[in-house]
Write an enzyme that holds these catalytic residues in place. Structure first.
Site, mmCIF file in Angstrom:
data_model
loop_
_atom_site.group_PDB
_atom_site.id
_atom_site.type_symbol
_atom_site.label_atom_id
_atom_site.label_comp_id
_atom_site.label_asym_id
_atom_site.label_seq_id
_atom_site.Cartn_x
_atom_site.Cartn_y
_atom_site.Cartn_z
ATOM 1 N N ASN A 6 0.845 -1.014 -0.175
ATOM 2 C CA ASN A 6 0.195 0.129 0.111
ATOM 3 C C ASN A 6 0.882 1.290 0.066
ATOM 4 O O ASN A 6 1.639 1.491 0.845
ATOM 5 C CB ASN A 6 -0.933 0.072 1.466
ATOM 6 C CG ASN A 6 -1.686 1.005 1.440
ATOM 7 O OD1 ASN A 6 -1.895 2.076 0.499
ATOM 8 N ND2 ASN A 6 -2.373 1.346 2.665
ATOM 9 N N LYS A 8 0.003 4.390 -0.296
ATOM 10 C CA LYS A 8 -0.640 5.424 0.560
ATOM 11 C C LYS A 8 -0.431 6.902 -0.237
ATOM 12 O O LYS A 8 -0.488 6.845 -1.562
ATOM 13 C CB LYS A 8 -0.278 5.469 2.161
ATOM 14 C CG LYS A 8 -0.131 4.318 2.700
ATOM 15 C CD LYS A 8 0.026 4.467 4.144
ATOM 16 C CE LYS A 8 0.244 3.275 4.729
ATOM 17 N NZ LYS A 8 -0.012 3.152 6.289
ATOM 18 N N HIS A 88 -9.722 0.721 4.911
ATOM 19 C CA HIS A 88 -8.239 0.737 5.879
ATOM 20 C C HIS A 88 -8.606 1.861 6.832
ATOM 21 O O HIS A 88 -9.195 2.773 6.924
ATOM 22 C CB HIS A 88 -7.207 1.581 4.654
ATOM 23 C CG HIS A 88 -5.928 1.338 5.106
ATOM 24 N ND1 HIS A 88 -5.581 2.464 5.967
ATOM 25 C CD2 HIS A 88 -4.850 0.482 4.984
ATOM 26 C CE1 HIS A 88 -4.169 2.101 6.301
ATOM 27 N NE2 HIS A 88 -3.854 0.895 5.582
ATOM 28 N N GLU A 157 -5.187 -5.650 10.802
ATOM 29 C CA GLU A 157 -4.156 -4.663 10.711
ATOM 30 C C GLU A 157 -4.618 -3.685 11.948
ATOM 31 O O GLU A 157 -5.384 -2.705 11.884
ATOM 32 C CB GLU A 157 -4.191 -3.493 9.601
ATOM 33 C CG GLU A 157 -3.675 -4.136 8.317
ATOM 34 C CD GLU A 157 -3.471 -3.190 7.105
ATOM 35 O OE1 GLU A 157 -2.317 -3.276 6.712
ATOM 36 O OE2 GLU A 157 -4.175 -2.268 6.851
ATOM 37 N N GLY A 163 2.501 1.882 10.600
ATOM 38 C CA GLY A 163 3.675 2.730 10.665
ATOM 39 C C GLY A 163 4.182 3.256 11.912
ATOM 40 O O GLY A 163 4.737 4.395 12.028
ATOM 41 N N SER A 193 3.411 -2.652 10.204
ATOM 42 C CA SER A 193 4.910 -2.612 10.498
ATOM 43 C C SER A 193 5.579 -3.790 9.957
ATOM 44 O O SER A 193 6.460 -4.396 10.663
ATOM 45 C CB SER A 193 5.135 -2.202 12.068
ATOM 46 O OG SER A 193 4.779 -0.921 12.058
HETATM 47 C C1 PEP Z 1 -0.896 -0.281 6.082
HETATM 48 O O1 PEP Z 1 -1.069 1.058 6.116
HETATM 49 O O2 PEP Z 1 -1.682 -1.041 5.380
HETATM 50 C C2 PEP Z 1 0.502 -0.766 6.677
HETATM 51 C C3 PEP Z 1 0.516 -1.901 7.249
HETATM 52 O O3 PEP Z 1 0.977 0.263 6.919
HETATM 53 P P1 PEP Z 1 2.902 -0.001 7.554
HETATM 54 O O4 PEP Z 1 3.338 -1.285 6.996
HETATM 55 O O5 PEP Z 1 3.407 1.123 7.275
HETATM 56 O O6 PEP Z 1 2.483 -0.308 9.052
#
Ligand code: PEP
Length: 240
Positions: A6, A8, A88, A157, A163, A193
């Site tokens: 992703n 973003k 999300h 998630e 993040g 993460s």
């Molecule tokens: C996400 O936004 O779906 C995500 C998992 O972000 P990160 O890997 O940066 O934690």
């Protein structure tokens, strides 16, 4: 496995094109069997002939119309996009998307035959209340969602892991994914993460069928490394 990136609000169209070329070339060269999904920003949509699935991070539940700042089915169709992220946590918590709106998007894109990566996850205060509160919270995020839709992929998630560089313990990820497995037979991705340094441990857990990755996937080489890790785990599981 399914390994999804992703982007973003990162990456230009040119950077995205370069990324696709690197990752697609790697998949072909190494004979990677996992599905690689990339969710670029809509400004980087383009036609691309390669072994990647390109999806949308978001779209409104309309074909087109007067919805300033949004895109709809028509804009996705132009690029042959048939995969979308719905629910999300950044859209739920930063942009204020309600479960009602999320259900609307889910049903619209389900009806259009899209593959839907449906994201769920609890904030830290719910995690701190314990497992029962956590599962109740996730159940509420399943409200109105067809958990047996044949093109559904679930991404678990935890909001506090996105993040932040922090992940739940391996035991907790396995516990939650095993509980989710009782609710759906569809693939279960872990997100929050994930990076090259922890992908092996997280992807090897029972009932983890892949990962949704944000910052840890912005570099094409890192994404390829995680694809290789997934490949090794798949081969081990299949006794190859
Ligand atoms: C996400 O936004 O779906 C995500 C998992 O972000 P990160 O890997 O940066 O934690």
């Amino acid at each position: 496995m399914i390994i999804a990136a992703n982007f973003k609000t990162n990456m230009t169209r040119a950077q995205t094109a370069e990324y696709y070329t690197k990752v697609s070339g790697f998949i072909t060269e190494k004979g990677i069997s996992s599905e690689a999904m990339i969710f670029p920003p809509a400004t980087a949509f383009n036609t691309f002939e390669g072994v990647l699935t390109v999806g949308a991070q978001n779209a409104f539940a309309v074909e087109n119309g007067a919805y300033t700042g949004e895109i709809g089915l028509e804009q996705l169709d132009e690029f042959g996009i048939k995969t979308i992220l719905v629910g999300h946590s950044e859209r739920r918590h930063i942009l204020g998307e309600s479960q009602e709106l999320i259900i609307e998007k889910f049903n619209y894109y389900k009806e259009k035959g899209f593959t839907i990566v449906y994201c769920i996850g609890e904030p830290i205060e719910v995690r701190e209340e314990g497992n029962e509160a956590l599962m109740n919270y996730l159940d509420d995020q399943f409200e109105g969602i067809d958990l047996e839709y044949e093109k559904l992929i679930i991404a678990y998630e935890p909001v506090w892991a996105i993040g932040t560089g922090v992940t739940p313990s391996e035991d907790d990820v396995e516990l939650i994914h095993t509980a989710l497995r009782q609710k759906t037979s569809r693939p279960l991705l872990y997100g929050g993460s994930v990076k090259t340094a922890n992908a092996k441990e997280l992807l090897a857990l029972n009932n983890v069928d892949g990962a949704l990755i944000g910052s840890g996937a912005l570099n094409a080489e890192d994404f390829c490394t995680i694809l290789s890790i997934a490949e090794n785990i798949t081969n081990n599981r299949e006794g190859k």
